[in-house]
Design a protein around this motif. Structure first.
Motif, PDB file in Angstrom:
ATOM      1  N   GLN A   1     -10.158 -16.920  -7.389  1.00  0.00           N
ATOM      2  CA  GLN A   1     -10.440 -16.154  -6.177  1.00  0.00           C
ATOM      3  C   GLN A   1      -9.163 -15.950  -5.361  1.00  0.00           C
ATOM      4  OE1 GLN A   1     -13.495 -18.470  -4.290  1.00  0.00           O
ATOM      5  NE2 GLN A   1     -15.142 -17.640  -5.575  1.00  0.00           N
ATOM      6  N   GLY A   2      -8.322 -16.996  -5.326  1.00  0.00           N
ATOM      7  CA  GLY A   2      -7.037 -16.868  -4.633  1.00  0.00           C
ATOM      8  C   GLY A   2      -6.152 -15.831  -5.281  1.00  0.00           C
ATOM      9  N   TYR A   3      -6.116 -15.808  -6.629  1.00  0.00           N
ATOM     10  CA  TYR A   3      -5.353 -14.782  -7.338  1.00  0.00           C
ATOM     11  C   TYR A   3      -5.821 -13.375  -6.935  1.00  0.00           C
ATOM     12  CZ  TYR A   3      -3.028 -17.852 -10.787  1.00  0.00           C
ATOM     13  OH  TYR A   3      -2.227 -18.767 -11.412  1.00  0.00           O
ATOM     14  N   ILE A   4      -7.127 -13.194  -6.923  1.00  0.00           N
ATOM     15  CA  ILE A   4      -7.689 -11.872  -6.619  1.00  0.00           C
ATOM     16  C   ILE A   4      -7.400 -11.479  -5.178  1.00  0.00           C
ATOM     17  CG2 ILE A   4      -9.846 -10.582  -6.390  1.00  0.00           C
ATOM     18  CD1 ILE A   4     -10.868 -12.251  -8.814  1.00  0.00           C
ATOM     19  N   ALA A   5      -7.606 -12.410  -4.254  1.00  0.00           N
ATOM     20  CA  ALA A   5      -7.376 -12.114  -2.841  1.00  0.00           C
ATOM     21  C   ALA A   5      -5.908 -11.802  -2.575  1.00  0.00           C
ATOM     22  CB  ALA A   5      -7.831 -13.297  -1.980  1.00  0.00           C
ATOM     23  N   ASP A   6      -5.018 -12.622  -3.123  1.00  0.00           N
ATOM     24  CA  ASP A   6      -3.587 -12.386  -2.921  1.00  0.00           C
ATOM     25  C   ASP A   6      -3.171 -11.038  -3.507  1.00  0.00           C
ATOM     26  OD1 ASP A   6      -3.297 -14.811  -1.647  1.00  0.00           O
ATOM     27  OD2 ASP A   6      -2.492 -15.861  -3.409  1.00  0.00           O
ATOM     28  N   SER A   7      -3.701 -10.705  -4.668  1.00  0.00           N
ATOM     29  CA  SER A   7      -3.334  -9.450  -5.325  1.00  0.00           C
ATOM     30  C   SER A   7      -3.840  -8.252  -4.534  1.00  0.00           C
ATOM     31  CB  SER A   7      -3.894  -9.422  -6.752  1.00  0.00           C
ATOM     32  OG  SER A   7      -3.343 -10.464  -7.528  1.00  0.00           O
ATOM     33  N   TYR A   8      -5.077  -8.340  -4.063  1.00  0.00           N
ATOM     34  CA  TYR A   8      -5.633  -7.233  -3.269  1.00  0.00           C
ATOM     35  C   TYR A   8      -4.809  -7.018  -2.002  1.00  0.00           C
ATOM     36  CZ  TYR A   8      -8.620  -4.664  -0.094  1.00  0.00           C
ATOM     37  OH  TYR A   8      -9.084  -3.741   0.802  1.00  0.00           O
ATOM     38  N   ALA A   9      -4.513  -8.115  -1.293  1.00  0.00           N
ATOM     39  CA  ALA A   9      -3.751  -7.994  -0.049  1.00  0.00           C
ATOM     40  C   ALA A   9      -2.345  -7.453  -0.320  1.00  0.00           C
ATOM     41  CB  ALA A   9      -3.672  -9.347   0.652  1.00  0.00           C
ATOM     42  N   GLN A  10      -1.699  -7.950  -1.358  1.00  0.00           N
ATOM     43  CA  GLN A  10      -0.341  -7.527  -1.688  1.00  0.00           C
ATOM     44  C   GLN A  10      -0.312  -6.042  -2.051  1.00  0.00           C
ATOM     45  OE1 GLN A  10       1.282 -10.056  -4.735  1.00  0.00           O
ATOM     46  NE2 GLN A  10       3.399  -9.647  -4.174  1.00  0.00           N
ATOM     47  N   LEU A  11      -1.272  -5.616  -2.859  1.00  0.00           N
ATOM     48  CA  LEU A  11      -1.312  -4.215  -3.277  1.00  0.00           C
ATOM     49  C   LEU A  11      -1.635  -3.301  -2.101  1.00  0.00           C
ATOM     50  CD1 LEU A  11      -1.136  -2.090  -5.502  1.00  0.00           C
ATOM     51  CD2 LEU A  11      -3.527  -2.548  -6.048  1.00  0.00           C
ATOM     52  N   THR A  12      -2.570  -3.706  -1.249  1.00  0.00           N
ATOM     53  CA  THR A  12      -2.950  -2.882  -0.108  1.00  0.00           C
ATOM     54  C   THR A  12      -1.793  -2.728   0.868  1.00  0.00           C
ATOM     55  OG1 THR A  12      -5.262  -3.590  -0.312  1.00  0.00           O
ATOM     56  CG2 THR A  12      -4.597  -2.635   1.792  1.00  0.00           C
ATOM     57  N   GLN A  13      -1.072  -3.805   1.136  1.00  0.00           N
ATOM     58  CA  GLN A  13       0.086  -3.720   2.019  1.00  0.00           C
ATOM     59  C   GLN A  13       1.136  -2.775   1.443  1.00  0.00           C
ATOM     60  OE1 GLN A  13       1.236  -7.816   2.189  1.00  0.00           O
ATOM     61  NE2 GLN A  13      -0.331  -8.384   3.660  1.00  0.00           N
ATOM     62  N   PHE A  14       1.407  -2.916   0.149  1.00  0.00           N
ATOM     63  CA  PHE A  14       2.403  -2.062  -0.497  1.00  0.00           C
ATOM     64  C   PHE A  14       1.964  -0.604  -0.473  1.00  0.00           C
ATOM     65  CE2 PHE A  14       4.035  -0.306  -4.643  1.00  0.00           C
ATOM     66  CZ  PHE A  14       5.344  -0.133  -4.215  1.00  0.00           C
ATOM     67  N   ARG A  15       0.696  -0.365  -0.755  1.00  0.00           N
ATOM     68  CA  ARG A  15       0.180   1.005  -0.767  1.00  0.00           C
ATOM     69  C   ARG A  15       0.335   1.653   0.611  1.00  0.00           C
ATOM     70  NH1 ARG A  15      -4.844   3.834  -0.093  1.00  0.00           N
ATOM     71  NH2 ARG A  15      -5.025   5.533  -1.625  1.00  0.00           N
ATOM     72  N   LEU A  16       0.018   0.922   1.655  1.00  0.00           N
ATOM     73  CA  LEU A  16       0.151   1.471   3.006  1.00  0.00           C
ATOM     74  C   LEU A  16       1.612   1.751   3.343  1.00  0.00           C
ATOM     75  CD1 LEU A  16      -2.474  -0.687   4.939  1.00  0.00           C
ATOM     76  CD2 LEU A  16      -2.624   1.755   4.397  1.00  0.00           C
ATOM     77  N   LEU A  17       2.515   0.866   2.899  1.00  0.00           N
ATOM     78  CA  LEU A  17       3.941   1.105   3.131  1.00  0.00           C
ATOM     79  C   LEU A  17       4.398   2.374   2.432  1.00  0.00           C
ATOM     80  CD1 LEU A  17       6.752   0.231   4.114  1.00  0.00           C
ATOM     81  CD2 LEU A  17       6.947  -1.176   2.044  1.00  0.00           C
ATOM     82  N   VAL A  18       3.960   2.566   1.192  1.00  0.00           N
ATOM     83  CA  VAL A  18       4.351   3.766   0.443  1.00  0.00           C
ATOM     84  C   VAL A  18       3.782   5.024   1.087  1.00  0.00           C
ATOM     85  CG1 VAL A  18       4.137   4.966  -1.771  1.00  0.00           C
ATOM     86  CG2 VAL A  18       4.631   2.519  -1.726  1.00  0.00           C
ATOM     87  N   LEU A  19       2.507   4.987   1.441  1.00  0.00           N
ATOM     88  CA  LEU A  19       1.886   6.163   2.053  1.00  0.00           C
ATOM     89  C   LEU A  19       2.515   6.483   3.401  1.00  0.00           C
ATOM     90  CD1 LEU A  19      -1.887   5.528   1.211  1.00  0.00           C
ATOM     91  CD2 LEU A  19      -0.352   7.183   0.144  1.00  0.00           C
ATOM     92  N   HIS A  20       2.820   5.462   4.181  1.00  0.00           N
ATOM     93  CA  HIS A  20       3.463   5.697   5.470  1.00  0.00           C
ATOM     94  C   HIS A  20       4.850   6.292   5.283  1.00  0.00           C
ATOM     95  CE1 HIS A  20       5.634   4.297   9.233  1.00  0.00           C
ATOM     96  NE2 HIS A  20       4.674   5.069   9.699  1.00  0.00           N
ATOM     97  N   THR A  21       5.582   5.801   4.284  1.00  0.00           N
ATOM     98  CA  THR A  21       6.903   6.350   4.006  1.00  0.00           C
ATOM     99  C   THR A  21       6.807   7.798   3.548  1.00  0.00           C
ATOM    100  OG1 THR A  21       7.724   4.144   3.402  1.00  0.00           O
ATOM    101  CG2 THR A  21       9.003   6.033   2.639  1.00  0.00           C
ATOM    102  N   ALA A  22       5.844   8.097   2.691  1.00  0.00           N
ATOM    103  CA  ALA A  22       5.634   9.478   2.246  1.00  0.00           C
ATOM    104  C   ALA A  22       5.306  10.383   3.428  1.00  0.00           C
ATOM    105  CB  ALA A  22       4.512   9.522   1.207  1.00  0.00           C
ATOM    106  N   TRP A  23       4.476   9.886   4.338  1.00  0.00           N
ATOM    107  CA  TRP A  23       4.122  10.647   5.545  1.00  0.00           C
ATOM    108  C   TRP A  23       5.358  10.926   6.388  1.00  0.00           C
ATOM    109  CZ3 TRP A  23       4.471   8.942  10.677  1.00  0.00           C
ATOM    110  CH2 TRP A  23       3.868   9.765  11.636  1.00  0.00           C
ATOM    111  N   LYS A  24       6.238   9.938   6.530  1.00  0.00           N
ATOM    112  CA  LYS A  24       7.448  10.128   7.327  1.00  0.00           C
ATOM    113  C   LYS A  24       8.383  11.147   6.675  1.00  0.00           C
ATOM    114  CE  LYS A  24       9.452   6.715   9.513  1.00  0.00           C
ATOM    115  NZ  LYS A  24      10.094   5.405   9.824  1.00  0.00           N
ATOM    116  N   ILE A  25       8.459  11.132   5.333  1.00  0.00           N
ATOM    117  CA  ILE A  25       9.289  12.123   4.645  1.00  0.00           C
ATOM    118  C   ILE A  25       8.770  13.527   4.939  1.00  0.00           C
ATOM    119  CG2 ILE A  25      10.033  12.997   2.403  1.00  0.00           C
ATOM    120  CD1 ILE A  25       9.881  10.087   1.374  1.00  0.00           C
TER     121      ILE A  25
END
Length: 433
Positions: A297-321
């Motif tokens: 469960q810890g693996y899944i939770a950590d992976s979901y949080a890590q991926l979601t944070q990264f995805r938001l960073l990428v989308l925000h960067t794309a928006w700024k471009i």
């Protein structure tokens, strides 16, 4: 206040189509032709691939990073991010959708700096997926540090003559043309003394000494060439962007390339998370499902949080471009994305591998390929450490040093200032005691 996390319904329908199309009809290509993405189509593969490309065109999703004048839709980076997230699941998908690296970046260079004849000869068939290209920049002794580059281009009459060595020039053996970065004036500094050249792949003097493969590929096989440019003579009009303008040309290519790598990495890491969750729900040990084990469960939770944070960073960067329309103004964010990307893919793929046990480390599952891919992403388009330095320097520009020996947040001084600000109330309190 404009703030929204929703996708336009019309475009979402296109994304839904692309998701189903990639999963059902494109991902199988990875299994039957795993290493032929950048090999010109033979008649057998053409019969399978061309109809897929045509269906993509019918949906208006072909080469969407390019403008309508070049056969694309001119989508901004945010829309591209949402599409590339889907394409990242499959190594064949970018080919089928006309947006494969390194050809996308090379197409942008040609679109911006190529002559009409160059565009006719190379850009159109490149966009149609009929030819492939190579970006020949890094060198054996200097890696990705242009200050160490030794490949020279010397003007001789109406020609340029290139001599030197390049390393890890991907797809050089099957490329119809190469874009080569070379020193043209060693006396004016690295940022003004280097130029870019368009070199046809059949030019005499291009010697591929060997092809270097990635981990797991046999020695002597692979698609990343060590090239010796031995008196390669090209006409003066082969210069791209003007003499001494290599960094300006590279900025057009690398700024977009780095964010596009990140977009596709979201999809690949998401695929690893999908496989981890399925496995956790499917297997039992010690009397209960893996999904009921707190460690998993810890693996899944950590992976979901890590991926979601990264995805938001990428989308925000794309928006700024899209908003600023200048890669230089988003340099810090693109570098931050590049820094985070390999760790996200590595961590999620590693956890998914662990959850699959012995099967996870076998060649019957893709996790070791993903983990190795994370290492590649940590080096492609510049090593992680260089980008960390870029992020730090950009962040520090928004700060000033302390005016004296003590930090600006030193509590004794701030406390004295607070007491002085509210002295009348403090005196009133003392009087009431």
């Amino acid at each position: 206040m404009a703030w929204d996390f929703e996708t336009d319904p019309d475009y979402q329908r296109k994304l839904d189509w692309a998701d189903a199309f990639v999963r059902e009809e494109v991902e199988p290509l990875d299994l039957i032709w795993p290493d032929l993405q950048f090999v010109p189509l033979d008649q057998t593969r053409r019969k399978a691939i061309d109809p897929l490309k045509e269906r993509v065109r019918e949906q208006g999703l072909w080469a969407t990073h390019l403008g309508p004048d070049l056969g694309g839709q001119g989508y901004g980076q945010l829309k591209l991010a949402l599409l590339n997230e889907i394409l990242g699941r499959s190594s064949w998908a970018p080919i089928v959708f006309g947006c494969q690296a390194p050809d996308t970046g090379n197409a942008e260079i040609l679109a911006h700096f190529g002559s009409a004849e160059q565009k006719q000869r190379y850009l159109r068939p490149l966009l149609d997926g009929e030819i492939f290209s190579c970006f020949s920049m890094t060198e054996p002794q200097g890696g990705a540090d242009p200050a160490q580059f030794e490949t020279r281009a010397v003007r001789e009459g109406n020609d340029w003559v290139i001599n030197g060595w390049k390393f890890f020039s991907s797809n050089a053996r099957t490329a119809s043309f190469l874009i080569v970065m070379a020193v043209t004036d060693p006396d004016v500094g690295v940022h003004r003394g280097m130029s870019m050249f368009l070199v046809p792949g059949d030019t005499p003097g291009i010697r591929i000494e060997r092809d270097v493969g990635l981990y797991g590929e046999p020695l002597g096989e692979g698609s990343h060439a060590l090239i010796h440019y031995d008196n390669v003579r090209i006409p003066a009009e082969s210069l791209l962007g003007g003499e001494g303008q290599a960094f300006a040309v590279a900025q057009v290519r690398l700024g977009g390339g780095r964010i596009h790598h990140a977009m596709r990495t979201i999809g690949l890491a998401g695929k690893a998370l999908d496989m981890m969750c399925e496995r956790a729900l499917s297997r039992k040990t010690a009397g209960e499902r893996l999904a009921d084990k707190q460690f998993v469960q810890g693996y899944i939770a950590d992976s979901y949080a890590q991926l979601t944070q990264f995805r938001l960073l990428v989308l925000h960067t794309a928006w700024k471009i899209d908003k600023l329309n200048d890669y230089r103004k988003v340099r810090k964010d693109i570098a931050a994305v590049k820094v985070v990307m390999p760790t996200v893919l590595h961590d999620i793929a590693w956890r998914a591998m662990q959850v699959h046990g012995a099967l996870g480390v076998s060649n019957e599952m893709p996790f070791m390929t993903m983990i190795h891919g994370a290492g590649v992403m940590g080096l492609a388009d510049g090593p992680t450490e260089v980008h960390k330095g870029t992020v730090a320097k950009q962040v520090l520009r928004d700060y000033q040093p302390s005016e004296d020996l003590w930090p600006s947040e030193w509590i004794p001084r701030k406390r004295d200032a607070a007491r002085a600000m509210y002295s009348e109330f403090l005196e009133h309190e003392v009087g009431n005691l």
